[in-house]
Design an enzyme around this catalytic site. Structure first.
Site, PDB file in Angstrom:
ATOM      1  N   ARG A   9     -18.982   8.572  45.226  1.00 27.90           N
ATOM      2  CA  ARG A   9     -18.785   7.118  45.196  1.00 27.90           C
ATOM      3  C   ARG A   9     -19.926   6.408  45.913  1.00 27.90           C
ATOM      4  O   ARG A   9     -20.810   5.842  45.304  1.00 27.90           O
ATOM      5  CB  ARG A   9     -17.419   6.762  45.829  1.00 27.90           C
ATOM      6  CG  ARG A   9     -16.939   5.335  45.487  1.00 27.90           C
ATOM      7  CD  ARG A   9     -17.575   4.232  46.311  1.00 27.90           C
ATOM      8  NE  ARG A   9     -17.372   4.356  47.743  1.00 27.90           N
ATOM      9  CZ  ARG A   9     -17.907   3.512  48.617  1.00 27.90           C
ATOM     10  NH1 ARG A   9     -18.670   2.511  48.219  1.00 27.90           N
ATOM     11  NH2 ARG A   9     -17.718   3.702  49.921  1.00 27.90           N
ATOM     12  N   HIS A 201     -18.448   6.236  59.509  1.00 28.44           N
ATOM     13  CA  HIS A 201     -19.255   6.275  58.286  1.00 28.44           C
ATOM     14  C   HIS A 201     -20.644   5.764  58.648  1.00 28.44           C
ATOM     15  O   HIS A 201     -20.812   4.582  58.943  1.00 28.44           O
ATOM     16  CB  HIS A 201     -18.593   5.384  57.232  1.00 28.44           C
ATOM     17  CG  HIS A 201     -19.343   5.258  55.950  1.00 28.44           C
ATOM     18  ND1 HIS A 201     -18.961   5.910  54.789  1.00 28.44           N
ATOM     19  CD2 HIS A 201     -20.440   4.537  55.617  1.00 28.44           C
ATOM     20  CE1 HIS A 201     -19.784   5.598  53.810  1.00 28.44           C
ATOM     21  NE2 HIS A 201     -20.694   4.769  54.287  1.00 28.44           N
ATOM     22  N   CYS A 234     -25.598   0.468  49.633  1.00 28.11           N
ATOM     23  CA  CYS A 234     -24.723  -0.570  49.107  1.00 28.11           C
ATOM     24  C   CYS A 234     -25.524  -1.509  48.226  1.00 28.11           C
ATOM     25  O   CYS A 234     -26.565  -2.029  48.655  1.00 28.11           O
ATOM     26  CB  CYS A 234     -24.076  -1.348  50.252  1.00 28.11           C
ATOM     27  SG  CYS A 234     -23.047  -2.716  49.697  1.00 28.11           S
ATOM     28  N   ASN A 243     -26.443   7.609  53.053  1.00 24.84           N
ATOM     29  CA  ASN A 243     -25.540   8.129  54.070  1.00 24.84           C
ATOM     30  C   ASN A 243     -26.187   9.315  54.784  1.00 24.84           C
ATOM     31  O   ASN A 243     -27.159   9.898  54.306  1.00 24.84           O
ATOM     32  CB  ASN A 243     -24.250   8.638  53.411  1.00 24.84           C
ATOM     33  CG  ASN A 243     -23.503   7.565  52.658  1.00 24.84           C
ATOM     34  OD1 ASN A 243     -22.629   6.915  53.192  1.00 24.84           O
ATOM     35  ND2 ASN A 243     -23.852   7.379  51.398  1.00 24.84           N
TER      36      ASN A 243
END
Length: 297
Positions: A9, A201, A234, A243
């Site tokens: 995702r 996160h 994003c 990430n």
């Protein structure tokens, strides 16, 4: 330490290449084979806003179904929740942004309205037997407003905790956080939301992601998000990069004596496979360097 694989995702949503449904399912299958048991499989958002996630239902229809694997679907509103429920997710992850400007750009609503969405969906999630987590985005800083007061983040955690959510995630959406921030926020949220599982996160935009992961561990955080290959970002945050890489995080934790139950060599293999899918080398370091000769997974 529990690791949630968010590559399918958060990892893929910011890629320029539209990855096929089949390759997304393959990434999920490889993650399971490596020992990952909670996977953020997709997001149920408007396909015109995030085209990479337009096949959410198809992905969920094709993933391996196992009793020991939990699939997470990200939702921003009731429409997304209804789609996620129908698609057969095991958990839903709602997002509350800690800054007004980013909240309106990311999900088209105020911070207060996004908190209300969580409240509206909490009881329905429980009735459906779904786990419910809330990610507090831009918890460490906003690309438009700059510093986000820590008191704001702690208060949002208190509000969503009152709805009975299972887990609260502190997200460094644009990778500006540092370990001292992590320690303070984790402590503040733990006090404001007693009993909630605390998750973090991190993005590695400014090379602090792994230091932040260690700080989170030291602060008592028990769940960390990561993305195989270190891909991600994003679409609504300028210059947001990937990430922390799942394989690099596992290497760090395992070599530090913190068990993960994840097979490092399989992760490295998946990261290299993912480079081929995307047509470019992924950012993760171990995809380039490989494991340590004396290391035994």
């Amino acid at each position: 330490m529990e690791i949630i694989e968010v590559g399918p995702r958060d990892g893929l949503q910011n890629e320029q290449v539209l990855v096929s449904t089949e390759d997304k399912i393959e990434l999920i299958s490889r993650s399971i084979d490596a020992g990952l048991r909670r996977i953020e499989a997709t997001s149920f958002v408007h396909p015109q806003r995030v085209p990479q996630m337009a096949d959410a239902e198809a992905v969920m229809a094709g993933v391996p179904r196992r009793a020991d694997v939990s699939y997470i679907g990200l939702v921003l509103n009731r429409r997304g929740f209804d789609r996620a429920l129908a698609a057969g997710v095991d958990e839903v992850n709602c997002v509350v942004v800690a800054s007004e400007t980013f909240s309106r750009r990311n999900q088209g609503m105020s911070v207060a309205d996004s908190v209300q969405v969580v409240g509206d969906l909490a009881e329905e999630s429980r009735a459906a037997g779904l786990g419910l987590s809330v990610t507090l985005a831009t918890a460490f800083g906003c690309p438009f407003e700059g510093e986000v007061p820590e008191t704001t983040v702690v208060e949002l955690a208190r509000q969503v905790h009152a709805f009975g959510v299972d887990e609260i995630a502190l997200a460094d959406t644009i990778g500006v956080g540092v370990p001292a921030q992590v320690s303070r926020l984790a402590g503040g949220v733990a006090a404001a939301a007693p009993g909630a599982v605390l998750r973090c996160h991190f993005h590695n935009t400014r090379n602090t992601g792994y230091a932040n992961a260690v700080a989170a561990l030291d602060a008592g955080v028990t769940v960390l998000d990561a993305s195989t290959g270190g891909i991600g970002g994003c679409p609504f945050a300028p210059d947001a990069t990937g990430n922390i890489a799942t394989e690099d995080l596992v290497y760090l934790l395992d070599r530090s004596g913190v068990g993960t139950g994840v097979d490092l060599e399989r992760l490295i293999g998946t990261a290299r496979w993912l480079s081929g899918v995307l047509g470019e080398t992924v950012p993760g370091q171990l995809a380039r360097a490989g494991g340590f000769p004396a290391y035994s997974a």
